[in-house]
Design a protein around this motif. Structure first.
Motif, PDB file in Angstrom:
ATOM      1  N   VAL A  60       5.159   4.903   6.714  1.00  0.00           N
ATOM      2  CA  VAL A  60       5.739   3.657   6.206  1.00  0.00           C
ATOM      3  C   VAL A  60       4.662   2.841   5.485  1.00  0.00           C
ATOM      4  O   VAL A  60       4.910   2.290   4.400  1.00  0.00           O
ATOM      5  N   ALA A  61       3.475   2.776   6.043  1.00  0.00           N
ATOM      6  CA  ALA A  61       2.383   2.032   5.410  1.00  0.00           C
ATOM      7  C   ALA A  61       2.035   2.632   4.049  1.00  0.00           C
ATOM      8  O   ALA A  61       1.818   1.902   3.070  1.00  0.00           O
ATOM      9  N   MET A  62       2.009   3.959   3.962  1.00  0.00           N
ATOM     10  CA  MET A  62       1.706   4.599   2.687  1.00  0.00           C
ATOM     11  C   MET A  62       2.836   4.402   1.679  1.00  0.00           C
ATOM     12  O   MET A  62       2.584   4.204   0.483  1.00  0.00           O
ATOM     13  N   ARG A  63       4.076   4.429   2.145  1.00  0.00           N
ATOM     14  CA  ARG A  63       5.221   4.146   1.255  1.00  0.00           C
ATOM     15  C   ARG A  63       5.115   2.731   0.708  1.00  0.00           C
ATOM     16  O   ARG A  63       5.417   2.490  -0.458  1.00  0.00           O
ATOM     17  N   THR A  64       4.679   1.802   1.544  1.00  0.00           N
ATOM     18  CA  THR A  64       4.522   0.411   1.111  1.00  0.00           C
ATOM     19  C   THR A  64       3.454   0.303   0.024  1.00  0.00           C
ATOM     20  O   THR A  64       3.634  -0.412  -0.969  1.00  0.00           O
ATOM     21  N   ILE A  65       2.357   1.017   0.185  1.00  0.00           N
ATOM     22  CA  ILE A  65       1.301   1.038  -0.835  1.00  0.00           C
ATOM     23  C   ILE A  65       1.878   1.511  -2.162  1.00  0.00           C
ATOM     24  O   ILE A  65       1.649   0.905  -3.222  1.00  0.00           O
ATOM     25  N   VAL A  66       2.649   2.587  -2.130  1.00  0.00           N
ATOM     26  CA  VAL A  66       3.231   3.155  -3.346  1.00  0.00           C
ATOM     27  C   VAL A  66       4.260   2.202  -3.953  1.00  0.00           C
ATOM     28  O   VAL A  66       4.292   2.003  -5.176  1.00  0.00           O
ATOM     29  N   GLN A  67       5.087   1.600  -3.123  1.00  0.00           N
ATOM     30  CA  GLN A  67       6.103   0.680  -3.628  1.00  0.00           C
ATOM     31  C   GLN A  67       5.452  -0.549  -4.261  1.00  0.00           C
ATOM     32  O   GLN A  67       5.899  -1.014  -5.320  1.00  0.00           O
ATOM     33  N   ASN A  68       4.417  -1.070  -3.635  1.00  0.00           N
ATOM     34  CA  ASN A  68       3.710  -2.219  -4.203  1.00  0.00           C
ATOM     35  C   ASN A  68       3.064  -1.856  -5.534  1.00  0.00           C
ATOM     36  O   ASN A  68       3.064  -2.650  -6.475  1.00  0.00           O
TER      37      ASN A  68
END
Length: 150
Positions: A60-68
């Motif tokens: 989830v943290a890595m998905r957030t990095i990508v989404q940001n």
């Protein structure tokens, strides 16, 4: 130096994965994956693999990095270098926090190895077009996680 540390961590993780083999288990192991490059991630008899809370949180943290990253326009390779550093930190944390074992963990490696390769390729990208293409592959790989793991 970072590459050496990452390879040592990955080697240690793979060693730990294979140190407790399950007798009679027909599920591919991490070592099988290295011997047979054609190994692909599949569901566990039609069901999602079980991941631990730490792995789910790290994804989830890595998905957030990508989404940001996707939310902003990017005009230079320096933006992708920053992204690469952030993703590498996320991968390092995921590997460090990993406590999974058995077939679920082996399946995680089938998902994780292309992601590791993608982040490595992003770091080496020589132009915006190749960085963008690699970024989209990373984004796609991260998106696959929920198809195969719960």
């Amino acid at each position: 130096m970072k590459k050496t540390v990452m390879m040592l961590m990955l080697t240690g993780l793979l060693w730990a994965c294979n140190s407790n083999p399950s007798p009679g288990n027909d599920t591919p192991t991490a070592s099988d994956v290295h011997e047979h490059e054609e190994a692909t991630l599949t569901l566990n008899n039609g069901q999602k693999w079980k991941a631990d809370a730490a792995t789910n949180e790290n994804v989830v943290a890595m998905r957030t990095i990508v989404q940001n990253f996707s939310a902003e326009p990017h005009t230079g390779l320096s933006d992708y270098r920053i992204l690469d550093g952030d993703l590498q930190k996320g991968l390092d944390k995921m590997i460090q926090d990993c406590k999974m074992q058995g077939p679920d963990h082996d399946a995680l490696h089938l998902w994780l190895e292309p992601l590791l390769k993608g982040v490595s390729e992003l770091k080496k990208a020589g132009d915006i077009a190749s960085a963008e293409k690699t970024f989209h592959a990373i984004d796609e790989r991260l998106g696959l996680y929920t198809q195969y793991f719960e």
